[in-house]
Enzyme design. Sequence first.
Site, PDB file in Angstrom:
ATOM      1  N   LYS A   1       0.656  -1.492  -0.076  1.00 17.99           N
ATOM      2  CA  LYS A   1       0.294   0.087   0.422  1.00 17.99           C
ATOM      3  C   LYS A   1       1.065   1.192   0.327  1.00 17.99           C
ATOM      4  CE  LYS A   1      -3.580   2.898   1.004  1.00 17.99           C
ATOM      5  NZ  LYS A   1      -4.844   2.840   0.105  1.00 17.99           N
TER       6      LYS A   1
ATOM      7  N   CYS B   1      -3.491   7.820  -8.268  1.00 14.12           N
ATOM      8  CA  CYS B   1      -5.098   8.013  -7.183  1.00 14.12           C
ATOM      9  C   CYS B   1      -5.454   9.380  -7.844  1.00 14.12           C
ATOM     10  CB  CYS B   1      -4.095   8.733  -6.283  1.00 14.12           C
ATOM     11  SG  CYS B   1      -5.622   8.138  -4.737  1.00 14.12           S
TER      12      CYS B   1
ATOM     13  N   LYS C   1       2.859   3.344 -12.258  1.00 12.41           N
ATOM     14  CA  LYS C   1       1.647   3.328 -12.215  1.00 12.41           C
ATOM     15  C   LYS C   1       0.989   4.746 -12.406  1.00 12.41           C
ATOM     16  CE  LYS C   1      -1.803   1.239  -9.298  1.00 12.41           C
ATOM     17  NZ  LYS C   1      -2.433   1.042  -7.652  1.00 12.41           N
TER      18      LYS C   1
ATOM     19  N   ASN D   1      -4.702   2.076 -12.792  1.00 15.18           N
ATOM     20  CA  ASN D   1      -5.371   2.947 -11.144  1.00 15.18           C
ATOM     21  C   ASN D   1      -6.914   3.596 -11.290  1.00 15.18           C
ATOM     22  OD1 ASN D   1      -5.434   4.291  -8.737  1.00 15.18           O
ATOM     23  ND2 ASN D   1      -2.735   4.400  -9.230  1.00 15.18           N
TER      24      ASN D   1
HETATM   25  C1  LIG Z   1      -9.822   0.769  -1.037  1.00 16.23           C
HETATM   26  C2  LIG Z   1      -8.901   1.435  -2.533  1.00 16.23           C
HETATM   27  C3  LIG Z   1      -7.209   1.460  -2.256  1.00 16.23           C
HETATM   28  C4  LIG Z   1      -6.618   1.991  -3.014  1.00 16.23           C
HETATM   29  N1  LIG Z   1      -5.515   2.585  -3.141  1.00 16.23           N
HETATM   30  C5  LIG Z   1      -4.526   2.582  -3.795  1.00 16.23           C
HETATM   31  C6  LIG Z   1      -2.827   3.230  -3.269  1.00 16.23           C
HETATM   32  O1  LIG Z   1      -2.651   3.412  -2.392  1.00 16.23           O
HETATM   33  N2  LIG Z   1      -2.369   3.063  -4.393  1.00 16.23           N
HETATM   34  C7  LIG Z   1      -2.135   2.329  -5.651  1.00 16.23           C
HETATM   35  O2  LIG Z   1      -0.984   2.415  -6.649  1.00 16.23           O
HETATM   36  N3  LIG Z   1      -3.666   2.314  -6.059  1.00 16.23           N
HETATM   37  C8  LIG Z   1      -4.583   2.610  -4.867  1.00 16.23           C
HETATM   38  N4  LIG Z   1      -5.854   1.626  -5.240  1.00 16.23           N
HETATM   39  C9  LIG Z   1      -6.118   1.416  -6.864  1.00 16.23           C
HETATM   40  C10 LIG Z   1      -5.990  -0.623  -7.001  1.00 16.23           C
HETATM   41  O3  LIG Z   1      -4.326  -0.652  -6.853  1.00 16.23           O
HETATM   42  C11 LIG Z   1      -5.897  -0.260  -8.157  1.00 16.23           C
HETATM   43  O4  LIG Z   1      -5.383  -0.328  -9.257  1.00 16.23           O
HETATM   44  C12 LIG Z   1      -7.100  -0.938  -9.194  1.00 16.23           C
HETATM   45  O5  LIG Z   1      -8.148  -1.235  -8.496  1.00 16.23           O
HETATM   46  C13 LIG Z   1      -8.137  -1.447  -9.697  1.00 16.23           C
HETATM   47  O6  LIG Z   1      -7.698  -2.618  -9.659  1.00 16.23           O
HETATM   48  P1  LIG Z   1      -8.708  -3.414  -9.150  1.00 16.23           P
HETATM   49  O7  LIG Z   1      -9.948  -3.447  -9.837  1.00 16.23           O
HETATM   50  O8  LIG Z   1      -7.795  -5.225  -9.267  1.00 16.23           O
HETATM   51  O9  LIG Z   1      -9.174  -3.463  -8.169  1.00 16.23           O
HETATM   52  C14 LIG Z   1      -6.510   1.293  -4.124  1.00 16.23           C
HETATM   53  C15 LIG Z   1      -7.750   0.749  -4.387  1.00 16.23           C
HETATM   54  C16 LIG Z   1      -8.710   0.857  -3.944  1.00 16.23           C
HETATM   55  C17 LIG Z   1      -9.936  -0.441  -3.581  1.00 16.23           C
END
Ligand SMILES: Cc1cc2nc3c(=O)[nH]c(=O)nc-3n(C[C@H](O)[C@H](O)[C@H](O)COP(=O)(O)O)c2cc1C
Lengths: 434, 450
Positions: A45, A138, A176, A203
């Site tokens: 994270k 983000c 990213k 992201n």
């Molecule tokens: C609750 C939450 C918090 C996230 N926090 C971060 C983060 O701190 N840093 C980051 O690079 N991506 C963050 N993401 C993005 C995820 O790493 C990922 O890129 C995104 O959810 C897409 O993948 P998925 O469809 O498998 O969830 C976050 C996603 C969620 C749901």
Amino acid sequence: MADLTTEFVGIRSPNPFWLASAPPTDKEYNVRRAFAAGWGGVVWKTLGLDPHCVNVNGPRYGAVWGADRRLLGMNNIELITDRPLEVNLREIKAVKRDWPDRAMVVSLMVPCDEQSWKGILPLVEETGADGVELNFGCPHGMSERGMGSAVGQVPEYIEMVTRWCKQATRMPVIVKLTPNVTDIRAPARAAKAGGADAVSLINTINSITSVNLDTMSPEPMIDGKGTHGGYCGPAVKPIALNMVAEIARDPETCGLPISGIGGVTTWRDAAEFLALGAGNVQCCTVVMTYGFKVVQEMITGLSNWMDDKGYASVADVSGRAVPNVTDWQYLNLNYVAKARIDPDACIGCGRCYAACEDTSHQAIAMKPGRIFEVIDEECVACNLCVNVCPVEGCIEMVPMAAGATDPRTGQVVSPDYANWTTHQNNPAARRAAE
Amino acid sequence: MAHTSQTPGVVSGRLQAEDYARNFCDLHPPLDPHAALVAADRCYFCHDAPCIAACPTEIDIPLFIRQIQTGMPRAAGRTILDANILGGMCARVCPTETLCEGACVRQTAEAKPVEIGRLQRNATDALMAAGPQPYARAASTGFRVAVVGAGPAGLACAHRLALHGHDVAVFDARPKPGGLNEYGIAAYKTPDGFAQAELAWLLGIGGITMHTGVQMGRDLSLAELREDHDAVFLGLGLTGVNALRAEGDALAHVHDAVDFIADLRQAGDKRRIPVGRRVVVIGGGMTAVDAAVQAKLLGAERVTMVYRRTRDRMGASQHELLHAASKGVQVMTGAAPVRLLGDRVVKGVEFAATDPASGAVRPDDHFVLPADQVFKAIGQRLGPAPGGLEIAGGKITVTGPGRSALPDVWAGGDCALGGADLTVTAVAEGRDAAEDIHARLTGAGRIAAE
Ligand SMILES: Cc1cc2nc3c(=O)[nH]c(=O)nc-3n(C[C@H](O)[C@H](O)[C@H](O)COP(=O)(O)O)c2cc1C
Ligand SMILES: Cc1cc2nc3c(=O)[nH]c(=O)nc-3n(C[C@H](O)[C@H](O)[C@H](O)COP(=O)(O)OP(=O)(O)OC[C@H]3O[C@@H](n4cnc5c(N)ncnc54)[C@H](O)[C@@H]3O)c2cc1C
Ligand code: SF4
């Protein structure tokens, strides 16, 4: 048995399934359990500088559901880690020490100045982590402070920060990317220009998932107000796949390793990302929905499929479909197909009829006894009937053989490839011919 | 007083209080809100949906299911009631496996149809819980219409006529209105006083006066009704029962199944209904099944349903027979009653085997089933019909939307020719007759006919 071991920017992991930087990777407890469940690696994270971030104390996730409340899409207004830097670093070091065969990448987001970036990298290196991921993605909260997607939306900043980091560390640097841009190739090119070892994407996507019609506020609602949050989960996969493919086939970035992210929910999704050029995948929503155990389905599924297809390694799969991604103008206009409804499989719902009759080409006939038949004279092979049919495999798109006459156009199907660039209706083509 | 299933003779109170409560509770309990959403999600929203065509009242089923699925069960309820004002009762009593659910494409696909009946209940329950019936009467037309019979046919007709602004007087011979909704339907299909609750809700539209305990042919005549009203609708049902042509019919503890069922429905406390230890039900239709099942649920030790011909010719559906079997009812086919045995009280029934092809009895092949209670369920028929009407096949002849041989008299429901003898068919026929009466009275019918 297919070999799932991957080496991504020099980082080895027993399988291509990593957890994306997000709550599942926010602390030692989670990551240890993820590794025990079989995950090949994690991107921790996102870390920031102290004083650490704070999160809202009300709901931070919104949702879009499908049938039976299946979570199709989720959004969040969570920020980067809300724990002290020193605590995270200590935990990263402890986990990496105990799980040396797993990939440990640390996500970072600090203010957009050289000092901040160069200051944090040695601290990460000291943990024994395998690499860093620069979070330029983000889309909420952090971007208001000039970080995250505020950086990711300006290619010059991406290039600049990437270069700083490459100068300051021996660790591989993954950038990213945010999908909240018009053309994903520009930030990818910038990352490459800055010396990035890889890009990871996507992201989350800026979104409002729903509006509470009682309180008249967007969800998730905090004390009567809401804000846009980052959208992820199965719903974003098509967007992510396209962006991955765009980078993979861009002459300027092709060959740049890609970590595929966005809606990966099953082994099949992972295989699709790999086919479009990803070297591995990262997952977040799927584990936030079902827990860490899903990786067992992903590992066995991918491995069985690779065995069936005769792929020996993940690298064998990676990029296989990229040559087949092209521009519309190069699609073969001499390829003619017709829908065909299998009367034995048909259950008589008539959805194909309603869709085609009301909104398309009036190419399906409804006959007495609820018999549905394609009218070849009208069918343009648009595929809508296939999409709306509830029975898999009931309606097929059957290509016409060369030499046959298309009853719709009266023209003989040509065996030759011909595309828009040379088509008679294309003004540009005519000019070129003149 | 502590009786059990084994207590000889015909006694009440064979079971414990909690057994009665369990046995006579809702056969198909309501879906909880989440289950309703899951069930609704299965609907494909078919084009020109086959389920609609299979519903005698032609409810727009895919539309109401979509309304449930989008979180608007009350809107769904309205869609149902627009077509079928007794949608609540029909949701509980319709043999959906032979109607809408039998036609559902998911029955074809997976032998598991969308649960249309239970979804209909979900929607109608929601709407009825939300308040009074939602329809407003049109301005009064000044026309007066008499409806004879307050069963589903009569009630559907009355509501639709009231909706159009006519003044409706309903007459029923029974002490309570509702017809077989109140006196016939199995107790476990419509528990908790639903029939009367729905009726009161329906009458909330206004413009309908209810006269119970008034029998046409005894207390007033059809001629008088025609004199006093602009039109008359007959929803008489089938109040006669076919006679058992067998000796011993007059023995004690030999009953018409419909009377047993009516008593059961009227009994506040099921413990007070006497039932035999060994019960024989003669017949193969819905009434026979309901009598047999309910006798079993009251604690009879052995209940045997005996039908003259082969299983595939039984009036009861496969679904109902399975339900009966699941409650422990034994079904015997290919035997006809010859005589009821016993002196004063019945002790058994002598049957003769029948030929499967012709149904004729075989004089040489007799057997006896011991019985201390016998229910006859060999069919209901029209009661005494007033003069001037044409009767064919034991029913009032009608053409089109229930037009009888008399120009100002319509008929529908079980008493009229055509259509299956079902609640939902009665509703459809009552409704359609009302529309025809309305058209005729207000002139629209004449214009359309020209
Ligand atoms: C609750 C939450 C918090 C996230 N926090 C971060 C983060 O701190 N840093 C980051 O690079 N991506 C963050 N993401 C993005 C995820 O790493 C990922 O890129 C995104 O959810 C897409 O993948 P998925 O469809 O498998 O969830 C976050 C996603 C969620 C749901
Ligand atoms: C035991 C049993 C179980 C059944 N179960 C089901 C079921 O589960 N599902 C289903 O769909 N159908 C079922 N049916 C059939 C269904 O109940 C009938 O088809 C339906 O009630 C017919 O409605 P109706 O309005 O025509 O007649 P009825 O409901 O019979 O109503 C007729 C009314 O007219 C009154 N009446 C008759 N003659 C006169 C007169 N001369 N003067 C004044 N009033 C008069 C009667 O008192 C009665 O109230 C069942 C029937 C029986 C007998
Ligand atoms: S047939 Fe079944 S799936 Fe089709 S509309 Fe009716 S209930 Fe829905």
